[in-house]
Write a protein that holds these residues in place. Structure first.
Motif, PDB file in Angstrom:
ATOM      1  N   ASN A  66      -5.342  -9.690 -10.710  1.00 14.08           N
ATOM      2  CA  ASN A  66      -4.518  -8.565 -11.090  1.00 14.08           C
ATOM      3  C   ASN A  66      -3.858  -8.058  -9.455  1.00 14.08           C
ATOM      4  OD1 ASN A  66      -5.202  -8.468 -13.619  1.00 14.08           O
ATOM      5  ND2 ASN A  66      -6.696  -6.846 -13.435  1.00 14.08           N
ATOM      6  N   LEU A  67      -3.711  -8.843  -8.460  1.00 14.33           N
ATOM      7  CA  LEU A  67      -3.226  -8.368  -7.272  1.00 14.33           C
ATOM      8  C   LEU A  67      -2.083  -9.118  -6.749  1.00 14.33           C
ATOM      9  CD1 LEU A  67      -6.833  -8.325  -5.323  1.00 14.33           C
ATOM     10  CD2 LEU A  67      -5.426  -6.217  -6.211  1.00 14.33           C
ATOM     11  N   GLY A  68      -1.379  -9.655  -7.637  1.00 13.20           N
ATOM     12  CA  GLY A  68      -0.171 -10.633  -7.477  1.00 13.20           C
ATOM     13  C   GLY A  68       1.061  -9.704  -8.074  1.00 13.20           C
TER      14      GLY A  68
ATOM     15  N   VAL B  31       0.208  -2.447  -1.741  1.00 12.96           N
ATOM     16  CA  VAL B  31      -1.315  -2.859  -1.467  1.00 12.96           C
ATOM     17  C   VAL B  31      -1.219  -4.137  -0.426  1.00 12.96           C
ATOM     18  CG1 VAL B  31      -3.562  -3.391  -2.706  1.00 12.96           C
ATOM     19  CG2 VAL B  31      -1.686  -2.076  -3.745  1.00 12.96           C
ATOM     20  N   LEU B  32      -1.973  -3.859   0.370  1.00 17.22           N
ATOM     21  CA  LEU B  32      -2.228  -5.156   1.556  1.00 17.22           C
ATOM     22  C   LEU B  32      -3.621  -5.504   1.215  1.00 17.22           C
ATOM     23  CD1 LEU B  32      -1.281  -6.882   3.981  1.00 17.22           C
ATOM     24  CD2 LEU B  32      -2.736  -5.593   5.169  1.00 17.22           C
ATOM     25  N   VAL B  33      -3.996  -6.902   0.581  1.00 19.59           N
ATOM     26  CA  VAL B  33      -5.280  -7.360   0.300  1.00 19.59           C
ATOM     27  C   VAL B  33      -5.814  -8.358   1.385  1.00 19.59           C
ATOM     28  CG1 VAL B  33      -6.631  -8.499  -1.335  1.00 19.59           C
ATOM     29  CG2 VAL B  33      -4.620  -7.340  -2.054  1.00 19.59           C
TER      30      VAL B  33
ATOM     31  N   VAL C 239      -0.583  -2.455  10.502  1.00 17.18           N
ATOM     32  CA  VAL C 239      -1.544  -2.825   9.535  1.00 17.18           C
ATOM     33  C   VAL C 239      -1.993  -4.122   9.791  1.00 17.18           C
ATOM     34  CG1 VAL C 239      -2.325  -2.894   7.234  1.00 17.18           C
ATOM     35  CG2 VAL C 239      -1.175  -1.075   7.887  1.00 17.18           C
ATOM     36  N   VAL C 240      -0.946  -5.164   9.662  1.00 22.42           N
ATOM     37  CA  VAL C 240      -1.411  -6.689   9.751  1.00 22.42           C
ATOM     38  C   VAL C 240      -2.078  -6.831  11.175  1.00 22.42           C
ATOM     39  CG1 VAL C 240      -0.307  -9.039   9.986  1.00 22.42           C
ATOM     40  CG2 VAL C 240       0.465  -7.492   8.350  1.00 22.42           C
ATOM     41  N   THR C 241      -1.305  -6.268  12.403  1.00 27.47           N
ATOM     42  CA  THR C 241      -1.926  -6.731  13.659  1.00 27.47           C
ATOM     43  C   THR C 241      -3.379  -5.854  13.683  1.00 27.47           C
ATOM     44  OG1 THR C 241       0.248  -6.231  14.568  1.00 27.47           O
ATOM     45  CG2 THR C 241      -1.550  -5.836  16.205  1.00 27.47           C
ATOM     46  N   ALA C 242      -3.579  -4.787  13.311  1.00 29.36           N
ATOM     47  CA  ALA C 242      -5.160  -4.240  13.085  1.00 29.36           C
ATOM     48  C   ALA C 242      -6.173  -5.289  12.455  1.00 29.36           C
ATOM     49  CB  ALA C 242      -4.999  -2.731  12.528  1.00 29.36           C
ATOM     50  N   VAL C 243      -5.615  -5.827  11.466  1.00 27.98           N
ATOM     51  CA  VAL C 243      -6.290  -6.570  10.766  1.00 27.98           C
ATOM     52  C   VAL C 243      -6.534  -8.061  11.399  1.00 27.98           C
ATOM     53  CG1 VAL C 243      -6.756  -8.150   8.595  1.00 27.98           C
ATOM     54  CG2 VAL C 243      -6.011  -5.914   8.469  1.00 27.98           C
ATOM     55  N   GLN C 244      -5.472  -8.376  12.125  1.00 32.05           N
ATOM     56  CA  GLN C 244      -5.856  -9.610  12.916  1.00 32.05           C
ATOM     57  C   GLN C 244      -6.530  -9.428  14.294  1.00 32.05           C
ATOM     58  OE1 GLN C 244      -1.562 -10.463  13.341  1.00 32.05           O
ATOM     59  NE2 GLN C 244      -1.456 -12.052  11.746  1.00 32.05           N
ATOM     60  N   GLU C 245      -6.268  -8.312  14.824  1.00 33.94           N
ATOM     61  CA  GLU C 245      -7.176  -7.906  15.945  1.00 33.94           C
ATOM     62  C   GLU C 245      -8.665  -7.916  15.630  1.00 33.94           C
ATOM     63  OE1 GLU C 245      -5.830  -4.419  17.477  1.00 33.94           O
ATOM     64  OE2 GLU C 245      -4.296  -5.353  18.637  1.00 33.94           O
ATOM     65  N   PHE C 246      -9.083  -7.311  14.415  1.00 39.25           N
ATOM     66  CA  PHE C 246     -10.463  -7.272  14.000  1.00 39.25           C
ATOM     67  C   PHE C 246     -10.858  -8.754  13.566  1.00 39.25           C
ATOM     68  CE2 PHE C 246     -13.508  -6.890  10.523  1.00 39.25           C
ATOM     69  CZ  PHE C 246     -14.385  -5.631  11.079  1.00 39.25           C
TER      70      PHE C 246
ATOM     71  N   GLY D 223      -1.452  -9.373  -2.215  1.00 38.17           N
ATOM     72  CA  GLY D 223      -0.836  -7.828  -2.523  1.00 38.17           C
ATOM     73  C   GLY D 223       0.609  -7.909  -2.242  1.00 38.17           C
ATOM     74  N   ASN D 224       1.459  -6.962  -2.922  1.00 37.07           N
ATOM     75  CA  ASN D 224       2.804  -6.917  -2.446  1.00 37.07           C
ATOM     76  C   ASN D 224       3.094  -6.557  -1.027  1.00 37.07           C
ATOM     77  OD1 ASN D 224       1.902  -4.212  -2.783  1.00 37.07           O
ATOM     78  ND2 ASN D 224       4.141  -3.583  -2.872  1.00 37.07           N
ATOM     79  N   ALA D 225       2.227  -5.751  -0.618  1.00 36.00           N
ATOM     80  CA  ALA D 225       2.346  -5.724   0.959  1.00 36.00           C
ATOM     81  C   ALA D 225       2.162  -6.656   1.854  1.00 36.00           C
ATOM     82  CB  ALA D 225       1.636  -4.525   1.608  1.00 36.00           C
ATOM     83  N   GLY D 226       1.114  -7.566   1.639  1.00 36.49           N
ATOM     84  CA  GLY D 226       1.011  -8.918   2.206  1.00 36.49           C
ATOM     85  C   GLY D 226       1.953  -9.729   2.124  1.00 36.49           C
ATOM     86  N   ILE D 227       2.563  -9.935   0.872  1.00 34.05           N
ATOM     87  CA  ILE D 227       3.705 -10.827   0.587  1.00 34.05           C
ATOM     88  C   ILE D 227       5.087 -10.210   1.456  1.00 34.05           C
ATOM     89  CG2 ILE D 227       5.459 -11.543  -1.212  1.00 34.05           C
ATOM     90  CD1 ILE D 227       3.133 -11.326  -3.209  1.00 34.05           C
ATOM     91  N   GLU D 228       5.248  -8.964   1.516  1.00 31.45           N
ATOM     92  CA  GLU D 228       6.405  -8.436   2.358  1.00 31.45           C
ATOM     93  C   GLU D 228       6.272  -8.565   3.749  1.00 31.45           C
ATOM     94  OE1 GLU D 228       9.871  -6.294   2.086  1.00 31.45           O
ATOM     95  OE2 GLU D 228       8.469  -6.604   0.316  1.00 31.45           O
ATOM     96  N   ALA D 229       4.883  -8.729   4.236  1.00 31.84           N
ATOM     97  CA  ALA D 229       4.639  -8.851   5.747  1.00 31.84           C
ATOM     98  C   ALA D 229       4.560 -10.426   6.050  1.00 31.84           C
ATOM     99  CB  ALA D 229       3.228  -8.440   6.106  1.00 31.84           C
ATOM    100  N   ALA D 230       4.544 -11.205   5.205  1.00 27.07           N
ATOM    101  CA  ALA D 230       4.688 -12.760   5.400  1.00 27.07           C
ATOM    102  C   ALA D 230       6.291 -13.022   5.620  1.00 27.07           C
ATOM    103  CB  ALA D 230       4.215 -13.446   4.349  1.00 27.07           C
ATOM    104  N   THR D 231       6.999 -12.219   4.564  1.00 20.89           N
ATOM    105  CA  THR D 231       8.465 -12.477   4.545  1.00 20.89           C
ATOM    106  C   THR D 231       9.094 -11.925   5.748  1.00 20.89           C
ATOM    107  OG1 THR D 231       8.429 -12.097   2.155  1.00 20.89           O
ATOM    108  CG2 THR D 231      10.566 -11.967   3.237  1.00 20.89           C
TER     109      THR D 231
END
Length: 791
Positions: free
Chosen positions: A70-72, A480-482, A583-590, A606-614
């Motif tokens: 349910n995260l797509g 949501v970013l997963v 948010v993506v930068t924070a996760v990548q640094e971690f 998650g939809n935010a992850g897809i948006e970030a990739a786009t």
């Protein structure tokens, strides 16, 4: 035609005009077939076509799709109690009916459907005897005041406040996961693709309209990718209306330009044939119309009108001293086919560069536009002159053309001063200042969405109002970013895994733009606290593995079957470009500091992850596409005119338009995204037509020995009128988009209007100024060769 004219005719010209009936019949048969195909084109899209499938984020999401329940592609339906709260018999009965109704809608992943009525939604509490729990709505529920009070207590103990239940208890959510394809109810062996428009309509008719009418105390709010796309497709059906308005505007302006109803109808008819062929061919190769490719027929119509006007203008000029319509048509074909062909090739090459973007809707747009401009070769460069050779041009139009040929034109004489030795340097300086200013201000241009909700729709649209309701009433937004935490099998429950996950959640919750974060750690801490009489001191991770194993047993859906993947759900305030980047930068640094053998923090679902990739794909492709477009256009001009100076005269005004277009987008707050990136490339492709037509005529007059300013004056008399008319006509037609209910279409209309006008103005204003510095008329005078366009 005279023997002299026959000798100069090319093989292609003789092939076409010596077989005119065959050309007409072939075009008619092809038109009938493709019209039938075009009638079968339907609005369609899919979730996978809207995302960059080869991006590492998406690859990881697809790899672990079965582990990310349910995260797509999910829709959220919020059912609001207008008066009072959700703890009434009437409200709960309505919620149950809506839940059951949604369950049977085609395309719903029924195993993942979740609401307060789902058996999987449970409550847990710590008692003196240990843990107690059960379904939030138990089997004994009967709607009585006592059972409603039990329901209230169960909700308070369920941990669903802010998630499935609003913070103010005035609404609750039904989570609806979707299947991209599902078994056909009538044929279980056949798979059907999710029809987003039909699904959106079913939500409106079977859920919103039905239950709001049935219970006035209930208001339904719906958000999610499928609903947004459905609303977009509905809004874009209005494209037909805008196309009709553009057609009527063009009809009036064309008649005003030609003063000949026959040639006006001929241009419009052949251009409509081009649109029909394009749509028919799109269906033939298996494509439909998605919200983004719906602008392609407009583009084909615009480009077709551009070339059609040049042909009609040329035939009118040739008719002044031609024996008949056939002679005028052949002379015009001979004169304009090659520059028209080069302009169309430049258009097509510009569109094809969009194929480097790994997003299905953009690639289909590129293919559709390329097919469309290829079709224009047959309809507007070949069929139109053949049709005019039969119907001819009215005597009134020919007489007007004869008068224009001999009289002085004060307006064109005034514009010819752009090539004057004094005016030209001033124009170049102004252009350099505009280029520098545009380049400086375009640094503010952002990648991605700049607004909350669905920026493709108007801020006051129902979808965005629904989205605002959910953001304001729930702790978990629809953005949501997963982060996927990957371990060895049975490794997700160890303290060595859970401790870094806990750190990541703390880091995320302290990152601006993040609402909250949950994972199996959230459940583990709650259970451990409960096992110790609810003492807050124990709300932490235990180092005892047996305690940890027991604590995560209740974290259903937050780890996969073999405990090798545990998602961290990060709920964001919005999906603006800055928020996603932060948010993506924070996760990548971690991840850089905590990844090790047996433990990886993977982005993203998650939809935010897809948006970030786009956004990343768009950011990487933006400059590349623009450079490729200009390289391709420059090569085409170089091959055609065999002159670097000529190429610069045509390309540099386009560069100025691109820079000013980016500055305009930054000023208006329009981000570079899937909807707007194609416009940048398409604007260059369409704009090159003006420069090619003007320079080809200017060069012919320079070869005849005329000085630059006089040569430019003669160019304006013959071609300038068609260029000016085309730019204004197309800009007025496209400007109607700005009134669309769909914001991204309005943005496209604004940008295309700007680029069409500026490309036209650049060709008329800057091209002759550049020619003053770059072209040496004395070297061209008397030369017959040197350019493929020399006749």
């Amino acid at each position: 035609m005279s023997t002299h004219h026959q000798d100069k005719a090319t093989f292609l010209e003789r092939l076409i005009f010596n077989n005119r009936p065959a050309v007409i019949v072939i075009c008619l048969l092809v038109s009938i077939f493709l019209f039938w195909q075009a009638l079968q084109v339907r609005p369609s899209t899919s979730f996978e076509k809207m995302i960059p499938l080869q991006h590492p984020f998406i690859q990881k999401m697809i790899e672990h799709r079965n582990d990310l329940a349910n995260l797509g592609n999910t829709v959220r339906i919020s059912v609001e109690a207008v008066d009072g709260d959700i703890f009434t018999k009437e409200y709960m009965e309505t919620l149950r009916q809506i839940h059951d109704e949604v369950f049977y809608i085609s395309g719903v992943d029924r195993s993942g459907l979740k609401s307060l009525w789902s058996p999987s939604v449970r409550w847990t509490e710590v008692t003196e005897e240990g843990f107690a729990g059960g379904e939030v709505i138990p089997q004994t529920y009967d709607g009585s005041p006592a059972s409603l009070e039990d329901l209230r207590n169960n909700v308070l103990k369920s941990g669903q406040i802010g998630r499935l239940v609003a913070n103010n208890f005035k609404s609750s959510i039904i989570d609806v996961p979707l299947l991209e394809s599902y078994p056909d109810p009538n044929d279980q062996g056949k798979l059907m693709k999710l029809d987003y428009r039909q699904f959106s309509h079913e939500l409106e008719e079977k859920i919103r309209d039905k239950y709001q009418a049935q219970n006035p105390n209930v208001k339904v709010h719906i958000v999610g990718f499928a609903k947004k796309v459905g609303d977009l497709i509905d809004g874009l059906i209005m494209v037909v209306m805008f196309f009709g308005i553009a057609f009527l505007i063009t009809l009036v302006l064309l008649y005003w330009f030609t003063w000949c109803i026959r040639s006006t109808i001929a241009v419009l008819s052949t251009t409509l044939v081009a649109v029909i062929w394009q749509l028919g061919l799109m269906h033939t190769v298996g494509f439909g119309l998605d919200p983004y490719s719906m602008l392609v027929p407009f583009l084909i119509f615009a480009i077709g009108i551009s070339h059609g006007v040049q042909k009609i203008n040329g035939i009118a000029l040739q008719s002044s001293d031609a024996d008949n319509a056939l002679t005028a048509a052949r002379r015009t074909f001979r004169q304009l086919f090659l520059p028209g062909m080069i302009a169309i090739l430049a258009d097509a090459v510009g569109f094809i560069t969009l194929l480097i973007i790994d997003i299905g809707v953009i690639r289909e747009l590129a293919i559709g536009a390329s097919i469309g401009v290829a079709v224009i070769v047959f309809t507007n460069l070949i069929l139109l002159p053949v049709a005019i050779s039969y119907v001819g041009i009215s005597k009134k139009a020919i007489e007007r053309s004869k008068k224009d040929a001999v009289r002085e034109h004060p307006f064109w004489r005034l514009l010819s001063n752009f090539a004057h030795p004094v005016v030209a340097p001033i124009s170049v300086v102004i252009a350099l200042i505009a280029f520098g200013g545009g380049l400086w201000y375009s640094q503010n241009l952002k990648i991605g969405d700049l607004d909350q909700g669905a920026p493709e729709l108007r801020p006051d649209s129902r979808y965005n109002q629904d989205n605002n309701f959910i953001i304001n009433n729930y702790s978990t937004s629809s953005d949501v970013l997963v982060v996927m935490v990957k371990t060895a099998a049975e490794g997700c429950s160890t303290h060595e895994t859970l401790a870094p996950v806990d750190e990541l959640m703390w880091k995320m919750e302290n990152t601006p733009g993040v609402q909250s974060a949950i994972s199996m750690v959230t459940v583990s801490k709650q259970v451990i606290k409960g096992m110790n009489e609810g003492n807050l001191k124990w709300e932490t991770l235990s180092r005892n593995q047996d305690v940890l194993n027991n604590s995560i047993s209740r974290a259903e859906g937050l780890y996969n079957s073999d405990c090798s993947l545990a998602p961290v759900l990060v709920f964001l305030n919005d999906h603006k470009a800055e928020t996603l980047t932060r948010v993506v930068t924070a996760v990548q640094e971690f991840a850089e500091t905590h990844d090790k053998d047996g433990l990886q923090f993977l982005l993203a679902a998650g939809n935010a992850g897809i948006e970030a990739a786009t956004n990343e794909v768009i950011a990487q492709a933006e400059l590349t596409i623009l450079i490729l477009v200009y390289i391709c256009v420059a090569i085409m001009c170089l091959i055609t005119f065999r002159s670097i100076a000529a190429t610069l005269c045509i390309v540099l005004p386009l560069v100025l338009t691109s820079v000013l277009g980016n500055a305009l987008m930054a000023w208006l707050g329009i981000g570079v995204k899937v909807a707007t990136l194609p416009v940048i490339a398409l604007g260059v492709g369409i704009g090159v037509d003006y420069g090619i037509y003007i320079y080809s005529r200017l060069e012919s007059f320079l070869r005849a020995g005329l000085p630059l300013q006089e040569a430019y004056y003669q160019t304006l008399r013959s071609t300038g009128k068609a260029v000016l008319f085309t730019g204004l006509c197309l800009a007025i037609g496209v400007a109607t988009w700005m009134f669309s209910a769909i914001k991204f279409q309005a943005d496209m209309g604004l940008m295309l209007t700007f680029m069409l006008l500026w490309n036209m103005f650049g060709a008329l204003w800057l091209l002759p100024a550049l020619a003053r510095f770059l072209i040496k008329p004395e070297k061209l005078a008397g030369k017959v060769g040197g350019s493929l366009l020399a006749h």
